[in-house]
Design an enzyme around this catalytic site. Structure first.
Site, PDB file in Angstrom:
ATOM      1  N   PHE A   1      -6.015   1.657   7.469  1.00 38.71           N
ATOM      2  CA  PHE A   1      -4.785   1.327   6.735  1.00 38.71           C
ATOM      3  C   PHE A   1      -4.298  -0.028   7.269  1.00 38.71           C
ATOM      4  CE2 PHE A   1      -5.159   5.918   7.211  1.00 38.71           C
ATOM      5  CZ  PHE A   1      -5.061   6.381   5.910  1.00 38.71           C
TER       6      PHE A   1
ATOM      7  N   CYS B   1       5.530   5.807   9.888  1.00 38.38           N
ATOM      8  CA  CYS B   1       6.917   5.626   9.449  1.00 38.38           C
ATOM      9  C   CYS B   1       7.492   6.958   8.967  1.00 38.38           C
ATOM     10  CB  CYS B   1       6.996   4.570   8.346  1.00 38.38           C
ATOM     11  SG  CYS B   1       5.968   4.976   6.921  1.00 38.38           S
TER      12      CYS B   1
ATOM     13  N   CYS C   1      25.003  -7.355   2.707  1.00 45.41           N
ATOM     14  CA  CYS C   1      24.233  -6.286   3.345  1.00 45.41           C
ATOM     15  C   CYS C   1      23.926  -6.725   4.771  1.00 45.41           C
ATOM     16  CB  CYS C   1      22.936  -6.040   2.570  1.00 45.41           C
ATOM     17  SG  CYS C   1      21.844  -4.878   3.413  1.00 45.41           S
TER      18      CYS C   1
ATOM     19  N   GLU D   1      -8.917  -0.756   4.414  1.00 43.52           N
ATOM     20  CA  GLU D   1      -7.667  -0.749   3.655  1.00 43.52           C
ATOM     21  C   GLU D   1      -7.995  -0.393   2.204  1.00 43.52           C
ATOM     22  OE1 GLU D   1      -4.207  -1.285   3.926  1.00 43.52           O
ATOM     23  OE2 GLU D   1      -4.230  -1.223   1.741  1.00 43.52           O
TER      24      GLU D   1
ATOM     25  N   CYS E   1      29.343  -2.077   6.960  1.00 43.68           N
ATOM     26  CA  CYS E   1      29.182  -2.595   5.603  1.00 43.68           C
ATOM     27  C   CYS E   1      30.214  -2.002   4.648  1.00 43.68           C
ATOM     28  CB  CYS E   1      27.771  -2.236   5.109  1.00 43.68           C
ATOM     29  SG  CYS E   1      27.440  -2.750   3.426  1.00 43.68           S
TER      30      CYS E   1
ATOM     31  N   ASP F   1      -2.459   3.494  10.727  1.00 42.49           N
ATOM     32  CA  ASP F   1      -1.068   3.232  10.334  1.00 42.49           C
ATOM     33  C   ASP F   1      -0.917   3.588   8.859  1.00 42.49           C
ATOM     34  OD1 ASP F   1       1.506   2.302  10.009  1.00 42.49           O
ATOM     35  OD2 ASP F   1       0.947   0.187  10.000  1.00 42.49           O
TER      36      ASP F   1
ATOM     37  N   CYS G   1      21.738   3.060   3.509  1.00 40.74           N
ATOM     38  CA  CYS G   1      22.063   3.457   4.879  1.00 40.74           C
ATOM     39  C   CYS G   1      22.656   4.853   4.902  1.00 40.74           C
ATOM     40  CB  CYS G   1      23.088   2.493   5.494  1.00 40.74           C
ATOM     41  SG  CYS G   1      22.380   0.887   5.872  1.00 40.74           S
TER      42      CYS G   1
ATOM     43  N   CYS H   1      26.315   3.346  -1.017  1.00 42.17           N
ATOM     44  CA  CYS H   1      24.969   2.777  -1.114  1.00 42.17           C
ATOM     45  C   CYS H   1      23.956   3.713  -0.458  1.00 42.17           C
ATOM     46  CB  CYS H   1      24.958   1.416  -0.412  1.00 42.17           C
ATOM     47  SG  CYS H   1      23.338   0.623  -0.442  1.00 42.17           S
TER      48      CYS H   1
ATOM     49  N   GLN I   1       5.342  -5.290   7.689  1.00 43.02           N
ATOM     50  CA  GLN I   1       6.333  -4.536   8.454  1.00 43.02           C
ATOM     51  C   GLN I   1       7.717  -5.090   8.111  1.00 43.02           C
ATOM     52  OE1 GLN I   1       5.780  -1.826   9.993  1.00 43.02           O
ATOM     53  NE2 GLN I   1       3.537  -1.880  10.040  1.00 43.02           N
TER      54      GLN I   1
HETATM   55  C1  LIG Z   1       2.281   1.479   6.507  1.00 41.38           C
HETATM   56  S1  LIG Z   1       1.215   0.359   5.677  1.00 41.38           S
HETATM   57  C2  LIG Z   1       0.453  -0.391   7.079  1.00 41.38           C
HETATM   58  C3  LIG Z   1      -0.280  -1.665   6.823  1.00 41.38           C
HETATM   59  C4  LIG Z   1      -0.636  -2.480   8.062  1.00 41.38           C
HETATM   60  N1  LIG Z   1      -1.186  -1.669   9.118  1.00 41.38           N
HETATM   61  C5  LIG Z   1       0.570  -3.243   8.562  1.00 41.38           C
HETATM   62  O1  LIG Z   1       1.113  -2.901   9.616  1.00 41.38           O
HETATM   63  O2  LIG Z   1       0.967  -4.222   7.902  1.00 41.38           O
HETATM   64  C6  LIG Z   1       0.020   1.435   5.044  1.00 41.38           C
HETATM   65  C7  LIG Z   1      -1.155   0.784   4.399  1.00 41.38           C
HETATM   66  O3  LIG Z   1      -2.015   1.812   3.921  1.00 41.38           O
HETATM   67  C8  LIG Z   1      -2.567   1.409   2.689  1.00 41.38           C
HETATM   68  N2  LIG Z   1      -2.975   2.634   1.995  1.00 41.38           N
HETATM   69  C9  LIG Z   1      -2.187   3.525   1.341  1.00 41.38           C
HETATM   70  N3  LIG Z   1      -2.930   4.544   0.885  1.00 41.38           N
HETATM   71  C10 LIG Z   1      -4.206   4.307   1.268  1.00 41.38           C
HETATM   72  C11 LIG Z   1      -5.428   5.003   1.104  1.00 41.38           C
HETATM   73  N4  LIG Z   1      -5.484   6.163   0.442  1.00 41.38           N
HETATM   74  N5  LIG Z   1      -6.552   4.478   1.627  1.00 41.38           N
HETATM   75  C12 LIG Z   1      -6.504   3.314   2.310  1.00 41.38           C
HETATM   76  N6  LIG Z   1      -5.378   2.598   2.495  1.00 41.38           N
HETATM   77  C13 LIG Z   1      -4.235   3.087   1.979  1.00 41.38           C
HETATM   78  C14 LIG Z   1      -1.462   0.633   2.018  1.00 41.38           C
HETATM   79  O4  LIG Z   1      -1.995  -0.230   1.031  1.00 41.38           O
HETATM   80  C15 LIG Z   1      -0.855  -0.096   3.196  1.00 41.38           C
HETATM   81  O5  LIG Z   1      -1.461  -1.338   3.395  1.00 41.38           O
END
Ligand SMILES: C[S@@+](CC[C@H](N)C(=O)[O-])C[C@H]1O[C@@H](n2cnc3c(N)ncnc32)[C@H](O)[C@@H]1O
Length: 432
Positions: free
Chosen positions: A297, A389, A163, A318, A79, A363, A88, A85, A269
């Site tokens: 999550f 992540c 990009c 969630e 890039c 997650d 990256c 930037c 994602q």
């Molecule tokens: C990395 S994302 C993963 C979402 C889903 N598993 C996906 O793959 O699309 C993390 C998720 O955790 C939720 N989150 C963040 N803090 C939280 C909390 N304290 N309690 C419950 N959920 C939470 C966010 O809203 C988000 O949807």
């Protein structure tokens, strides 16, 4: 060799450094008698003359003034904005060394979590141009609108022209954003545009400016038409719910064959390929007779719906109301799927609540899930699959699982944050 850079305005000491490794954020590391120096855009084997920045908790930053020797393992950046930037950090690293670095971030996290040094997970790659979600920064200065990403370690903006990471549909929005937001932002004003490619078109959530007058609303409606957006919403700040400005087509995404309509700017994602790799690893980690699984999550169902499709009774938890509502809307048509809105940091599922699940998928966001991991550590859940992540918080949370008697069964690295210092990982644990 010997190519000099223009002298920096900073006046820290100058020093010759040899880069020994690439650190967790993608900067080269030189170990000196006075501590670590982090030097962006270098690779192991580089010898540079650098100007040192002030000491920080981790070490000092070094700015290259002169290249004395080039190490091997250097690649050609993809890039024109690379180096300036902030999006990256690793385009200058040769492809094999780059993948080895991503793998090491995950194997290092597994080792720090207490699972030994022998794990060398596969790295699933995702292609350039595959990123379907991004957050552009936009500022207006002196009548000119700039749109792109922040510079490395700076609030200044790189006015991005192209990009190689993003889906072309998202890059193509930038000229229209510059044109139309001139009538929306006051001079000196700024905003963030969260753009997501969905089935049906692009979803654009504009965060800021704090107020919209009628001409600004009309300019946004024009932007939606000119850029052929599926939906455009605006929120004055990140705490206020978004309001619709233009809804031109129904937008959706399919998880496990079920169409879900994510809320404006809702989490997904980063790429379709990354999502497929993560879902494959989650399902692969749960290769037992389906029973009851908690998807913690859960977002709007990336894992819940494929799990339900493979016969699991899924309880999706969630903390984000609009994301969960998107999943709850389709739940009546999905046998065995229940949903719960809950803050899992303050109120994790307790050991007694976990007892009914034969598996848990979690997650969490970058901050991790320390409270939930602690509850799992003292639970009887036989299988846990963790998606993360952030290798640093993963290592902390997985260590709790290890202490609670979980063994690591499988691990996978997913490189869906191409050329950045970030890496996604999936780890499957079994109790006993
Ligand atoms: C990395 S994302 C993963 C979402 C889903 N598993 C996906 O793959 O699309 C993390 C998720 O955790 C939720 N989150 C963040 N803090 C939280 C909390 N304290 N309690 C419950 N959920 C939470 C966010 O809203 C988000 O949807």
């Amino acid at each position: 060799m010997g190519r000099r850079r223009p002298p920096s305005r900073d006046t820290g000491p100058e020093i010759a450094l040899t880069i020994g490794a690439i650190g967790a954020r993608g900067d080269g590391i030189a170990d000196t008698a006075d501590g670590r120096v982090f030097v962006p855009l270098t690779v192991p084997g580089d010898r540079v003359r650098a100007r040192l920045g002030p000491p920080t908790g981790e070490g000092r930053r070094g700015e290259v003034l002169e290249w004395l020797e080039r190490g091997g393992g250097r690649g050609e950046p993809a890039c024109r904005h690379f180096g300036r930037c902030g999006g990256c950090a690793l385009q200058h690293v040769a492809a094999t060394d780059y993948l080895a670095w991503k793998r090491e971030q995950v194997s290092g996290a597994l080792a720090r979590a207490g699972f030994g040094r022998d794990w060398s997970p596969e790295v699933k790659t995702t292609p350039p141009g595959g990123r379907r979600r991004a957050s552009f920064n936009i500022i207006r200065r002196g009548g000119v609108v700039l749109a792109g990403f922040s510079e490395r370690l700076s609030h200044r903006l790189v006015d991005v022209l192209d990009c190689p990471v993003l889906a072309p549909e998202l890059v193509a929005l930038l000229p229209a954003l510059r044109r139309h937001l001139a009538a929306v932002l006051p001079d000196g004003g700024s905003a963030e545009a969260v753009v997501t490619r969905l089935e049906g078109g692009v979803d654009l959530l504009l965060i800021g400016p704090p107020r919209l007058d009628l001409p600004a609303r009309l300019a946004l409606a024009d932007l939606a038409g000119a850029a052929d957006l599926g939906r455009l919403s605006w929120q004055p700040d990140a705490r206020t719910p978004p309001e619709p400005v233009a809804a031109r087509r129904p937008l959706g995404i399919r998880f496990g064959g079920v169409a879900v309509a994510p809320p404006p700017g809702g989490f997904l994602q980063a790429s379709a390929e990354g999502e497929a790799a993560l879902v494959g690893a989650v399902l692969g980690g749960l290769r037992v007779a389906p029973g009851a699984v908690a998807d913690l999550f859960a977002g709007c169902g990336t894992f819940s719906l494929p799990l339900a499709q493979t016969g699991w009774r899924v309880h999706a938890v969630e903390g984000n109301g609009p994301a969960l509502a998107a999943l709850a809307r389709v739940a009546p048509g999905v046998p065995g799927l229940s949903t719960e809105l809950r803050d899992l940091a303050r109120q994790p599922l307790e050991t007694s609540e976990l007892a009914r699940f034969s598996a848990v998928v979690l997650d969490p966001p970058r901050a991790g899930a320390v409270a939930q991991a602690a509850a799992l550590a003292s639970s009887s859940v036989p299988l846990v699959v963790m998606v993360s992540c952030n290798p640093a918080t993963f290592a902390r949370d997985a260590r709790l699982l290890a202490g609670g008697g979980y063994r690591l069964e499988a691990a996978l690295a997913v490189d869906q944050f191409l050329w950045s210092g970030h890496v996604e990982l999936v780890a499957a644990f079994r109790r006993g």
